[in-house]
Design a protein around this motif. Structure first.
Motif, short mmCIF file in Angstrom:
data_model
loop_
_atom_site.label_atom_id
_atom_site.label_comp_id
_atom_site.label_asym_id
_atom_site.label_seq_id
_atom_site.Cartn_x
_atom_site.Cartn_y
_atom_site.Cartn_z
N VAL A 9 4.18 2.38 -3.98
CA VAL A 9 2.73 2.27 -4.14
C VAL A 9 2.13 3.29 -3.18
CG1 VAL A 9 0.73 0.78 -3.79
CG2 VAL A 9 2.86 -0.19 -4.68
N THR A 10 1.24 4.11 -3.69
CA THR A 10 0.60 5.10 -2.82
C THR A 10 -0.55 4.45 -2.05
OG1 THR A 10 -1.00 5.82 -4.47
CG2 THR A 10 1.14 6.94 -4.47
N LEU A 11 -0.93 5.09 -0.98
CA LEU A 11 -2.04 4.59 -0.18
C LEU A 11 -3.33 4.57 -1.01
CD1 LEU A 11 -3.01 3.59 2.57
CD2 LEU A 11 -3.40 5.97 3.22
N LYS A 12 -3.51 5.59 -1.82
CA LYS A 12 -4.70 5.66 -2.67
C LYS A 12 -4.73 4.48 -3.65
CE LYS A 12 -7.14 9.46 -4.16
NZ LYS A 12 -7.21 10.82 -4.64
N GLU A 13 -3.59 4.16 -4.28
CA GLU A 13 -3.52 3.02 -5.20
C GLU A 13 -3.82 1.72 -4.46
OE1 GLU A 13 -0.17 3.75 -8.56
OE2 GLU A 13 0.56 3.69 -6.50
N PHE A 14 -3.26 1.60 -3.27
CA PHE A 14 -3.43 0.38 -2.48
C PHE A 14 -4.89 0.17 -2.11
CE2 PHE A 14 -3.28 -2.30 1.30
CZ PHE A 14 -2.39 -3.28 0.89
N GLU A 15 -5.55 1.24 -1.71
CA GLU A 15 -6.95 1.14 -1.31
C GLU A 15 -7.88 0.84 -2.48
OE1 GLU A 15 -7.53 4.85 0.71
OE2 GLU A 15 -6.89 4.02 2.63
N LYS A 16 -7.50 1.23 -3.68
CA LYS A 16 -8.32 1.01 -4.87
C LYS A 16 -7.98 -0.26 -5.63
CE LYS A 16 -9.58 5.78 -5.63
NZ LYS A 16 -9.72 6.86 -6.58
N LYS A 17 -7.01 -1.03 -5.16
CA LYS A 17 -6.61 -2.24 -5.88
C LYS A 17 -7.74 -3.27 -5.86
CE LYS A 17 -4.34 -4.89 -2.23
NZ LYS A 17 -5.01 -6.14 -2.39
N GLN A 56 11.60 -0.77 8.67
CA GLN A 56 11.18 0.61 8.89
C GLN A 56 10.11 1.02 7.88
OE1 GLN A 56 11.98 2.47 11.42
NE2 GLN A 56 10.85 4.24 10.73
N CYS A 57 10.28 0.62 6.63
CA CYS A 57 9.27 0.92 5.60
C CYS A 57 7.93 0.30 5.97
CB CYS A 57 9.74 0.39 4.24
SG CYS A 57 8.53 0.64 2.92
N LYS A 58 7.94 -0.96 6.39
CA LYS A 58 6.68 -1.63 6.76
C LYS A 58 6.01 -0.93 7.94
CE LYS A 58 5.58 -5.34 4.76
NZ LYS A 58 4.58 -5.43 3.68
N LYS A 59 6.80 -0.50 8.94
CA LYS A 59 6.24 0.20 10.09
C LYS A 59 5.58 1.50 9.66
CE LYS A 59 9.29 -1.47 13.73
NZ LYS A 59 10.39 -1.11 14.64
N LEU A 60 6.27 2.28 8.82
CA LEU A 60 5.72 3.54 8.35
C LEU A 60 4.46 3.31 7.53
CD1 LEU A 60 9.00 5.41 7.32
CD2 LEU A 60 7.51 5.92 9.26
N TRP A 61 4.46 2.28 6.71
CA TRP A 61 3.30 1.96 5.88
C TRP A 61 2.09 1.61 6.75
CZ3 TRP A 61 1.29 2.66 1.36
CH2 TRP A 61 0.27 1.84 0.91
N MET A 62 2.31 0.80 7.76
CA MET A 62 1.21 0.42 8.64
C MET A 62 0.68 1.62 9.42
SD MET A 62 0.59 -2.59 7.83
CE MET A 62 -0.71 -2.87 9.01
N GLU A 63 1.57 2.50 9.87
CA GLU A 63 1.14 3.71 10.56
C GLU A 63 0.31 4.59 9.64
OE1 GLU A 63 4.69 5.56 12.07
OE2 GLU A 63 5.09 3.89 13.42
N GLU A 64 0.72 4.71 8.38
CA GLU A 64 -0.02 5.51 7.40
C GLU A 64 -1.41 4.93 7.15
OE1 GLU A 64 0.43 6.92 2.75
OE2 GLU A 64 2.21 6.27 3.83
N ARG A 65 -1.49 3.61 7.03
CA ARG A 65 -2.79 2.96 6.82
C ARG A 65 -3.71 3.13 8.01
NH1 ARG A 65 -3.03 -2.81 4.91
NH2 ARG A 65 -5.15 -2.18 4.55
N LYS A 66 -3.16 3.00 9.23
CA LYS A 66 -3.96 3.19 10.44
C LYS A 66 -4.48 4.62 10.53
CE LYS A 66 -1.69 -0.32 13.24
NZ LYS A 66 -0.76 -0.55 14.34
N ALA A 67 -3.62 5.57 10.24
CA ALA A 67 -4.03 6.97 10.31
C ALA A 67 -5.11 7.27 9.28
CB ALA A 67 -2.81 7.87 10.08
N ALA A 68 -5.01 6.68 8.11
CA ALA A 68 -6.00 6.92 7.05
C ALA A 68 -7.37 6.36 7.43
CB ALA A 68 -5.52 6.30 5.74
N ARG A 69 -7.40 5.28 8.18
CA ARG A 69 -8.67 4.69 8.60
C ARG A 69 -9.44 5.57 9.56
NH1 ARG A 69 -6.86 -1.02 10.47
NH2 ARG A 69 -5.27 -1.11 8.90
N PHE A 70 -8.73 6.38 10.34
CA PHE A 70 -9.38 7.19 11.36
C PHE A 70 -9.66 8.61 10.90
CE2 PHE A 70 -7.23 3.85 13.85
CZ PHE A 70 -8.35 3.32 14.44
N LYS A 71 -9.45 8.91 9.63
CA LYS A 71 -9.72 10.27 9.11
C LYS A 71 -11.15 10.38 8.71
CE LYS A 71 -5.16 11.60 7.69
NZ LYS A 71 -4.30 12.01 6.62
#
Length: 71
Positions: A9-17, A56-71
């Motif tokens: 699931v991409t971050l974009k898909e997740f945010e638009k769900k 590891q997947c969950k950690k990477l996913w959470m890091e990606e979501r956090k980074a996206a919030r601060f962009k």
């Protein structure tokens, strides 16, 4: 009808769900760890690699979501 095959699931898909819709970005790792447990009669130590991959997947996913919030 949704495909039963796990996929990323991409971050974009997740945010638009839609609210209330469940999406697991680490579904591939989740299914692999559950399959391992089933094959090995639920002996957790035999599936440690699969659990580690899921964590590891969950950690990477959470890091990606956090980074996206601060962009």
């Amino acid at each position: 009808m949704e495909d039963d095959k796990p996929r990323r699931v991409t971050l974009k898909e997740f945010e638009k769900k839609t609210p209330g819709r469940y999406m697991n970005p680490c579904e591939i790792e989740s299914r692999a760890s559950l399959k391992c447990l089933e094959i090995n009669e639920y002996k957790k130590p035999l599936c440690k690699e699969y659990f580690d991959a899921y964590i590891q997947c969950k950690k990477l996913w959470m890091e990606e979501r956090k980074a996206a919030r601060f962009k």
